[in-house]
Design an enzyme around this catalytic site. Structure first.
Site, PDB file in Angstrom:
ATOM      1  CG  ASP A 180      37.757  79.046  43.160  1.00 11.79           C
ATOM      2  OD1 ASP A 180      37.897  77.842  43.448  1.00 11.79           O
ATOM      3  OD2 ASP A 180      38.581  79.682  42.507  1.00 11.79           O
ATOM      4  CG  HIS A 181      35.181  73.324  43.146  1.00 11.57           C
ATOM      5  ND1 HIS A 181      35.481  73.604  41.843  1.00 11.57           N
ATOM      6  CD2 HIS A 181      35.934  72.251  43.469  1.00 11.57           C
ATOM      7  CE1 HIS A 181      36.364  72.748  41.397  1.00 11.57           C
ATOM      8  NE2 HIS A 181      36.662  71.896  42.364  1.00 11.57           N
ATOM      9  CG  HIS A 243      40.214  76.083  40.840  1.00 14.01           C
ATOM     10  ND1 HIS A 243      39.058  76.597  41.363  1.00 14.01           N
ATOM     11  CD2 HIS A 243      39.820  75.205  39.875  1.00 14.01           C
ATOM     12  CE1 HIS A 243      38.016  76.049  40.752  1.00 14.01           C
ATOM     13  NE2 HIS A 243      38.457  75.200  39.839  1.00 14.01           N
TER      14      HIS A 243
HETATM   15  P1  NDP Z   1      26.967  70.548  31.002  1.00 17.31           P
HETATM   16  O1  NDP Z   1      27.139  70.905  29.563  1.00 17.31           O
HETATM   17  O2  NDP Z   1      27.175  69.145  31.411  1.00 17.31           O
HETATM   18  O3  NDP Z   1      25.482  70.946  31.467  1.00 17.31           O
HETATM   19  C1  NDP Z   1      24.842  72.105  31.005  1.00 17.31           C
HETATM   20  C2  NDP Z   1      23.409  72.097  31.505  1.00 17.31           C
HETATM   21  O4  NDP Z   1      22.756  73.252  30.987  1.00 17.31           O
HETATM   22  C3  NDP Z   1      22.601  70.903  31.064  1.00 17.31           C
HETATM   23  O5  NDP Z   1      21.767  70.510  32.116  1.00 17.31           O
HETATM   24  C4  NDP Z   1      21.765  71.457  29.912  1.00 17.31           C
HETATM   25  O6  NDP Z   1      20.617  70.668  29.824  1.00 17.31           O
HETATM   26  C5  NDP Z   1      21.509  72.860  30.428  1.00 17.31           C
HETATM   27  N1  NDP Z   1      21.157  73.831  29.390  1.00 17.31           N
HETATM   28  C6  NDP Z   1      21.871  74.134  28.281  1.00 17.31           C
HETATM   29  N2  NDP Z   1      21.228  75.081  27.563  1.00 17.31           N
HETATM   30  C7  NDP Z   1      20.095  75.376  28.246  1.00 17.31           C
HETATM   31  C8  NDP Z   1      19.014  76.264  28.021  1.00 17.31           C
HETATM   32  N3  NDP Z   1      18.942  77.049  26.938  1.00 17.31           N
HETATM   33  N4  NDP Z   1      18.016  76.301  28.938  1.00 17.31           N
HETATM   34  C9  NDP Z   1      18.063  75.523  30.034  1.00 17.31           C
HETATM   35  N5  NDP Z   1      19.052  74.661  30.308  1.00 17.31           N
HETATM   36  C10 NDP Z   1      20.059  74.586  29.418  1.00 17.31           C
HETATM   37  O7  NDP Z   1      27.884  71.562  31.821  1.00 17.31           O
HETATM   38  P2  NDP Z   1      28.556  71.349  33.247  1.00 17.31           P
HETATM   39  O8  NDP Z   1      27.569  70.755  34.183  1.00 17.31           O
HETATM   40  O9  NDP Z   1      29.854  70.674  33.058  1.00 17.31           O
HETATM   41  O10 NDP Z   1      28.912  72.846  33.664  1.00 17.31           O
HETATM   42  C11 NDP Z   1      27.938  73.754  34.131  1.00 17.31           C
HETATM   43  C12 NDP Z   1      28.654  75.014  34.635  1.00 17.31           C
HETATM   44  O11 NDP Z   1      29.500  74.659  35.703  1.00 17.31           O
HETATM   45  C13 NDP Z   1      29.562  75.679  33.586  1.00 17.31           C
HETATM   46  O12 NDP Z   1      29.546  77.070  33.808  1.00 17.31           O
HETATM   47  C14 NDP Z   1      30.944  75.117  33.918  1.00 17.31           C
HETATM   48  O13 NDP Z   1      31.978  76.000  33.522  1.00 17.31           O
HETATM   49  C15 NDP Z   1      30.850  75.044  35.432  1.00 17.31           C
HETATM   50  N6  NDP Z   1      31.745  74.058  36.063  1.00 17.31           N
HETATM   51  C16 NDP Z   1      31.640  72.738  35.751  1.00 17.31           C
HETATM   52  C17 NDP Z   1      32.454  71.817  36.391  1.00 17.31           C
HETATM   53  C18 NDP Z   1      32.360  70.355  36.090  1.00 17.31           C
HETATM   54  O14 NDP Z   1      33.145  69.607  36.721  1.00 17.31           O
HETATM   55  N7  NDP Z   1      31.473  69.908  35.203  1.00 17.31           N
HETATM   56  C19 NDP Z   1      33.452  72.239  37.406  1.00 17.31           C
HETATM   57  C20 NDP Z   1      33.437  73.643  37.690  1.00 17.31           C
HETATM   58  C21 NDP Z   1      32.614  74.516  37.014  1.00 17.31           C
HETATM   59  P3  NDP Z   1      19.696  70.537  28.512  1.00 17.31           P
HETATM   60  O15 NDP Z   1      20.593  70.238  27.366  1.00 17.31           O
HETATM   61  O16 NDP Z   1      18.724  69.472  28.869  1.00 17.31           O
HETATM   62  O17 NDP Z   1      19.035  71.850  28.397  1.00 17.31           O
HETATM   63  C1  BG6 Z   2      37.067  72.753  37.582  1.00 20.35           C
HETATM   64  C2  BG6 Z   2      37.656  72.774  36.201  1.00 20.35           C
HETATM   65  O1  BG6 Z   2      36.830  74.057  38.031  1.00 20.35           O
HETATM   66  O2  BG6 Z   2      37.968  72.115  38.469  1.00 20.35           O
HETATM   67  C3  BG6 Z   2      37.967  71.372  35.742  1.00 20.35           C
HETATM   68  O3  BG6 Z   2      36.718  73.361  35.310  1.00 20.35           O
HETATM   69  C4  BG6 Z   2      38.832  70.646  36.747  1.00 20.35           C
HETATM   70  O4  BG6 Z   2      38.615  71.392  34.471  1.00 20.35           O
HETATM   71  C5  BG6 Z   2      38.233  70.759  38.148  1.00 20.35           C
HETATM   72  O5  BG6 Z   2      38.906  69.284  36.379  1.00 20.35           O
HETATM   73  C6  BG6 Z   2      39.179  70.209  39.203  1.00 20.35           C
HETATM   74  O6  BG6 Z   2      38.531  70.197  40.441  1.00 20.35           O
HETATM   75  P1  BG6 Z   2      38.949  69.169  41.589  1.00 20.35           P
HETATM   76  O7  BG6 Z   2      38.101  69.552  42.750  1.00 20.35           O
HETATM   77  O8  BG6 Z   2      38.647  67.797  41.042  1.00 20.35           O
HETATM   78  O9  BG6 Z   2      40.407  69.356  41.821  1.00 20.35           O
END
Ligand code: NDP
Ligand code: BG6
Length: 491
Positions: A180-181, A243
């Protein structure tokens, strides 16, 4: 607990599944860069990114130049450091669904079994179990391995349970790091320091002295490019289950006997277990859910939620939640905890407000009728500060009181770059320090509180309440708090 320590970490291989994704580019890689600049990463520490994207290390570095570098603050960017950081980067394509694809990781990791191995799952939660099985079957899990999982872990208690069971087939509980960041944010750790490093607050930190607690996590951004994920998740699962509840727990927990990770987490879970369940009508009466409509900010107008990319035109997913929670314990009985979070709100603000009770009998007149008594405002974002509102005598002949603020601005005190939460998370993962990560029972108990609310909403005929982007949410959120005689804190 290593609240502050810049000691170098052990030699490591940090493997990021989902390396090309949003989180990796915006947070993980910039965080590792900053720690590299601080000299905290040992010289042979490697970062191995993977995803399905068919490219090589050079191609991935090109992508990083475009997508990760821009998230490093220009005043903290150093070309020499960046070039030496890039030496740590490796990329190998892996489709985690294909067992044969793990072979490239086997080759990359061969001969480095004594190094710390972090498997960071920066992918959608439905891939968590597959990856754990995949690395296990490929023989990649060593005694010094850990797996890091992003939130939300599952969609409800049942699915979290299933994921946790599947993880347990490959990893021991002490190798599983649930992120949980918010717990990596400096001010959240400062809250622990403030509460348990100062004798001053303890006698006041209870229902006899505190009238109400308010926790707000407001964002001005909308769902952006994450519409597909967000629409099936909603604010309750995305922000409240993790959070907001974690902030509540840190405010409300009893002092742990030591900084031992389990001593801290044992106290945290007691708070989650003491949350008064919100079931059926109680859930409806004590929560408000909203969804943003189009609106205007100083720099232009923004579309409503239903007009965002990948959002169905009839979606009733909530982008805002306000809630009145209670903790059934001696310390907190009768103190309402008001929680709220939303996208497209007036500004990006995360703050915790502790409102103290009025003096029992006032011998003075005040300029504001003691409208707001003493108040402690702990601000996490946009800047970090702690502000205490006290009454002093106003200038002049009469003895009349006026509120002033004692301010502690962390920028002024420390005058250092503010660490992003993921820096601490990455370092603690390599070190294997679990204090700031969630234990299985914490996640489970948090879902047990959230699930009945979701169920009550699903059964209710009420739909989400619209609010205008750039506002503080639907007016019903004000009614929720005003019916107890309080109002949301406004700066
Ligand atoms: P994205 O959709 O941007 O990225 C997903 C990644 O997974 C890509 O690199 C994709 O690359 C890869 N991927 C998808 N399918 C496969 C597969 N079958 N094999 C290997 N790689 C795969 O998601 P996010 O980065 O936004 O989120 C990632 C995780 O972090 C999620 O669980 C999300 O809930 C969590 N999270 C995200 C936050 C954010 O701010 N983005 C904040 C807090 C939590 P490719 O298509 O090349 O395979
Ligand atoms: C992530 C949520 O965990 O926290 C996002 O998936 C949200 O929807 C983000 O925007 C907020 O984080 P921060 O650190 O920017 O307050």
């Amino acid at each position: 607990m290593n609240l502050i320590s810049n000691e170098a970490v052990q030699p490591f291989d940090f493997i990021v599944f989902g390396g090309t994704g949003d989180l990796s580019m915006r947070k993980l890689l910039p965080s590792l860069y900053y720690r590299h600049c601080e000299g905290q990463l040992t010289s042979d520490g490697r970062i191995i990114a993977s995803a399905r994207t068919n490219t090589d290390t050079a191609g991935f570095i090109e992508l990083m130049e475009k997508e990760a570098r821009v998230h490093i603050e220009p005043e903290h960017f150093n070309e020499d450091h960046w070039q030496s950081f890039l030496q740590r980067i490796h990329y190998t394509p892996v489709d985690v669904m294909k067992p044969e694809d793990y072979q490239s990781l086997v080759e990359l990791l061969h001969g480095r079994e004594d190094r710390v191995r972090v498997f960071y799952l920066s992918v959608a939660p439905f891939l968590f179990a597959t990856i754990c099985k995949g690395v296990d079957a490929a023989g990649l899990i060593t005694p010094e391995s850990r797996v890091a999982l992003e939130k939300p872990l599952g969609r409800d208690q049942q699915s979290a349970h299933e994921i946790n069971d599947q993880l347990a087939e490959s990893f021991d509980e002490n190798q599983i790091f649930r992120i949980d960041h918010y717990l990596g944010k400096e001010t959240v750790q400062n809250l622990l320091a403030l509460r348990f490093g100062n004798a001053l607050f303890e006698p006041l930190w209870r229902s006899e002295r505190i009238s109400d607690v308010q926790i707000t996590i407001a964002e001005s951004l909308g769902v952006g490019g994450r519409g597909g994920f967000y629409d099936t998740t909603g604010a309750l699962r995305d922000m409240v289950q993790n959070h907001l509840l974690q902030l509540l727990v840190i405010i409300a927990m009893e002092p742990p006997a030591s900084v031992d990770p389990d001593a801290v987490r044992d106290e945290k879970i007691k708070v989650l277990r003491a949350l008064k369940p919100l079931i059926g009508q109680e859930a409806i009466e004590n929560t408000v859910r909203g969804q943003y409509k189009g609106g205007a900010y100083a720099d232009g107008t923004v579309p409503g939620y239903l007009d965002e990319k990948d959002i169905p035109a009839d979606s009733d997913t909530e982008t805002f939640v306000a809630m009145r929670a209670e903790i059934e314990s001696w310390r907190w009985a009768g103190v309402p905890f008001y929680l709220r979070t939303g996208k497209r709100m007036e500004s990006k603000t995360t703050e915790i407000v502790i409102n103290f009770k009025k003096v029992p009998h006032s011998i003075f007149e005040t300029t504001d009728g003691f409208s707001t008594p003493n108040q402690l405002v702990i601000r996490l974002q946009p800047e970090e500060s702690i502000r205490l509102r006290v009454y002093v005598k106003a200038w002049g002949d009469d003895i009349q009181l006026k509120p002033v603020h004692l301010n502690l601005d962390f920028n002024d005190v420390f005058q250092k770059r503010r660490m992003i939460a993921y820096e601490r998370i990455c370092v603690d993962l390599i070190r294997g320090n679990p204090t700031l990560f969630l234990r299985r029972d914490e996640v489970d108990t948090a879902w047990a509180f959230i699930d009945p609310i979701r169920e009550a909403w699903d059964k209710s005929n009420d739909s989400v309440k619209p609010y205008t982007a750039g506002s503080w949410g639907p007016s019903a959120a004000n009614s929720l708090i005003s019916r107890d005689g309080f109002k949301w804190y406004e700066d």
